[in-house]
Scaffold this motif. Structure first.
Motif, PDB file in Angstrom:
ATOM      1  N   SER A  77       0.858  -1.172   0.000  1.00  0.00           N
ATOM      2  CA  SER A  77       0.000   0.000   0.000  1.00  0.00           C
ATOM      3  C   SER A  77       0.901   1.231   0.000  1.00  0.00           C
ATOM      4  O   SER A  77       1.473   1.604   1.027  1.00  0.00           O
ATOM      5  CB  SER A  77      -0.908   0.000   1.241  1.00  0.00           C
ATOM      6  OG  SER A  77      -1.669   1.186   1.316  1.00  0.00           O
ATOM      7  N   GLU A  79       2.141   5.096  -0.220  1.00  0.00           N
ATOM      8  CA  GLU A  79       1.678   6.410   0.211  1.00  0.00           C
ATOM      9  C   GLU A  79       2.431   7.474  -0.579  1.00  0.00           C
ATOM     10  O   GLU A  79       3.655   7.472  -0.619  1.00  0.00           O
ATOM     11  CB  GLU A  79       1.928   6.598   1.708  1.00  0.00           C
ATOM     12  CG  GLU A  79       1.250   5.541   2.575  1.00  0.00           C
ATOM     13  CD  GLU A  79       1.703   5.604   4.027  1.00  0.00           C
ATOM     14  OE1 GLU A  79       2.255   6.644   4.435  1.00  0.00           O
ATOM     15  OE2 GLU A  79       1.509   4.610   4.750  1.00  0.00           O
ATOM     16  N   MET A  83       1.145  10.053   5.862  1.00  0.00           N
ATOM     17  CA  MET A  83      -0.273   9.961   6.161  1.00  0.00           C
ATOM     18  C   MET A  83      -0.572   9.700   7.633  1.00  0.00           C
ATOM     19  O   MET A  83      -1.730   9.666   8.032  1.00  0.00           O
ATOM     20  CB  MET A  83      -0.920   8.863   5.306  1.00  0.00           C
ATOM     21  CG  MET A  83      -0.711   9.054   3.820  1.00  0.00           C
ATOM     22  SD  MET A  83      -1.820   8.065   2.797  1.00  0.00           S
ATOM     23  CE  MET A  83      -3.363   8.949   3.027  1.00  0.00           C
ATOM     24  N   LYS A  90      -6.164   3.769   6.671  1.00  0.00           N
ATOM     25  CA  LYS A  90      -7.251   4.108   5.746  1.00  0.00           C
ATOM     26  C   LYS A  90      -6.811   3.916   4.295  1.00  0.00           C
ATOM     27  O   LYS A  90      -7.582   3.428   3.451  1.00  0.00           O
ATOM     28  CB  LYS A  90      -7.682   5.552   5.972  1.00  0.00           C
ATOM     29  CG  LYS A  90      -8.874   5.998   5.133  1.00  0.00           C
ATOM     30  CD  LYS A  90     -10.161   5.318   5.573  1.00  0.00           C
ATOM     31  CE  LYS A  90     -11.364   5.900   4.840  1.00  0.00           C
ATOM     32  NZ  LYS A  90     -12.622   5.240   5.266  1.00  0.00           N
ATOM     33  N   ASN A  91      -5.578   4.274   3.996  1.00  0.00           N
ATOM     34  CA  ASN A  91      -5.060   4.146   2.637  1.00  0.00           C
ATOM     35  C   ASN A  91      -5.006   2.692   2.184  1.00  0.00           C
ATOM     36  O   ASN A  91      -5.070   2.402   0.987  1.00  0.00           O
ATOM     37  CB  ASN A  91      -3.665   4.776   2.565  1.00  0.00           C
ATOM     38  CG  ASN A  91      -3.147   4.909   1.155  1.00  0.00           C
ATOM     39  OD1 ASN A  91      -3.776   5.535   0.308  1.00  0.00           O
ATOM     40  ND2 ASN A  91      -1.995   4.310   0.897  1.00  0.00           N
ATOM     41  N   ALA A 185     -10.468  10.101   4.885  1.00  0.00           N
ATOM     42  CA  ALA A 185      -9.594   9.683   3.783  1.00  0.00           C
ATOM     43  C   ALA A 185      -8.808  10.859   3.232  1.00  0.00           C
ATOM     44  O   ALA A 185      -9.221  12.023   3.323  1.00  0.00           O
ATOM     45  CB  ALA A 185     -10.436   9.051   2.674  1.00  0.00           C
ATOM     46  N   GLY A 186      -7.639  10.543   2.671  1.00  0.00           N
ATOM     47  CA  GLY A 186      -6.899  11.512   1.873  1.00  0.00           C
ATOM     48  C   GLY A 186      -6.068  12.512   2.631  1.00  0.00           C
ATOM     49  O   GLY A 186      -5.548  13.453   2.040  1.00  0.00           O
TER      50      GLY A 186
END
Length: 347
Positions: A77, A79, A83, A90-91, A185-186
């Protein structure tokens, strides 16, 4: 159960060693810590991993690939920016559809998972946080528990005399997928400062459970060395490769030792190492694979990563030298930290 390994931090306190290396890839006892962690968890029955990566992520991917050579399955995952702990979780949401484990991969923690998983199942909570006891909690996030081990609040870096307990977040969580609903998110999100307090405020059951097993934050060069000394003195149960040729001295395969070399335990030397005549190695010395140590070298209280060289007549103490580093002859080096490929030449 999938395990999310958080390996995206910058490792700023361990620089310059981590300028070109993810902190979890720093070697301990001549193997990357992340390899130790994955194989340790694998041996407890975890075989599906997601690695959340950011800083120098290719180093991790090139080393582990899909995980098959380690007997596990690994997904990644990525990034694009920092984050935070919860943001990284969450990512990785697309990988985590059922109950999952989260491990902060830059803390050296060797937990016994079964009691933690059984506790989580019995409590019925949305989250269980592994806790560890420390003598001085003033540098950490401290938790306060009720009689049922439910977490009432977090206190960030309290004064020692004002801490509600000596229990701190160990960086390991068992989470239900519902937790994702409470992580925006984000953006960067801290699980300690934002997510867990939100869950507690909304009366979601967040529990804490003391985790048995070795725990130590390797965030600084001093702590990084301390973890190695714990390995050498059997306070840290990580395995050491090599044959014990005398009490407290381990030598790897195809290692060549010159005449008159003296070892002062504890000492760990990797594979394909050459040590020149009349050198003194130790006490507290770790030398990686494919290293070359010259003649009349005194190497103590120091760590040398793979493929590095020390020329003749050098004294090294309280130092850490990263991969493929080089010291020229005839000098005393104390409290030296070298990044990868650095060369220190005699003036």
């Amino acid at each position: 159960m999938k395990t999310l390994l958080l390996a995206g931090g910058l490792g700023t306190r361990l620089r310059p060693l981590t300028e070109n290396l993810p902190k979890p890839m720093a070697p301990i006892a001549n193997r990357p810590w992340l390899e130790h962690l994955i194989t340790y968890l694998r041996d407890q029955g975890i075989n599906q991993f997601v690695i959340a990566s950011h800083h120098c992520s290719d180093v991790i991917k090139n080393y582990f690939g899909d995980g098959k050579r380690f007997g596990v399955d690994i997904e990644y995952s990525d990034e694009t920016h920092q984050m935070g702990t919860a943001g990284a979780i969450k990512n990785a949401e697309r990988f985590l559809k059922e109950r999952f484990l989260v491990v902060n991969a830059d803390i050296v923690h060797l937990p016994n998972l079964i009691p933690l998983l059984e506790f989580h199942e019995q409590s019925g909570g949305i989250a269980t946080i592994a806790l560890t006891e420390v003598d001085d909690p003033s540098s950490y996030g401290v938790v306060q528990l009720d009689d049922s081990s439910r977490i009432l609040r977090f206190v960030e870096k309290p004064r020692r005399e004002e801490a509600p307990s000596n229990l701190i977040n160990a960086g390991l969580y068992i989470l239900e997928p519902e937790v994702m609903r409470y992580i925006p998110a984000g953006r960067e999100v801290s699980i300690e400062r934002e997510t867990f307090p939100t869950l507690i405020q909304k009366s979601k059951s967040v529990y804490g459970k003391i985790s048995s097993g070795y725990w130590f934050d390797m965030g600084t060069p001093e702590r990084y060395r301390k973890i190695h000394w714990d390995v050498l003195e059997n306070r840290n149960p990580l395995p050491t490769r090599g044959n014990q040729v005398q009490p407290g001295v381990w030598l790897g395969k195809d290692t060549k030792i010159g005449s008159g070399v003296r070892f002062i335990p504890p000492v760990l030397i990797g594979d394909n190492v050459e040590v020149g005549d009349q050198s003194v190695i130790g006490p507290f010395a770790v030398i990686g694979d494919h290293c070359r140590i010259g003649s009349k070298v005194h190497f103590s209280n120091s760590i040398l990563w793979d493929q590095s060289s020390i020329s003749d007549n050098i004294r090294v103490n309280n130092s850490i030298m990263a991969y493929k580093t080089f010291l020229n002859e005839g000098k005393v080096y104390d409290n030296l930290i070298l990044n990868q490929y650095e060369r220190v030449m005699q003036a």
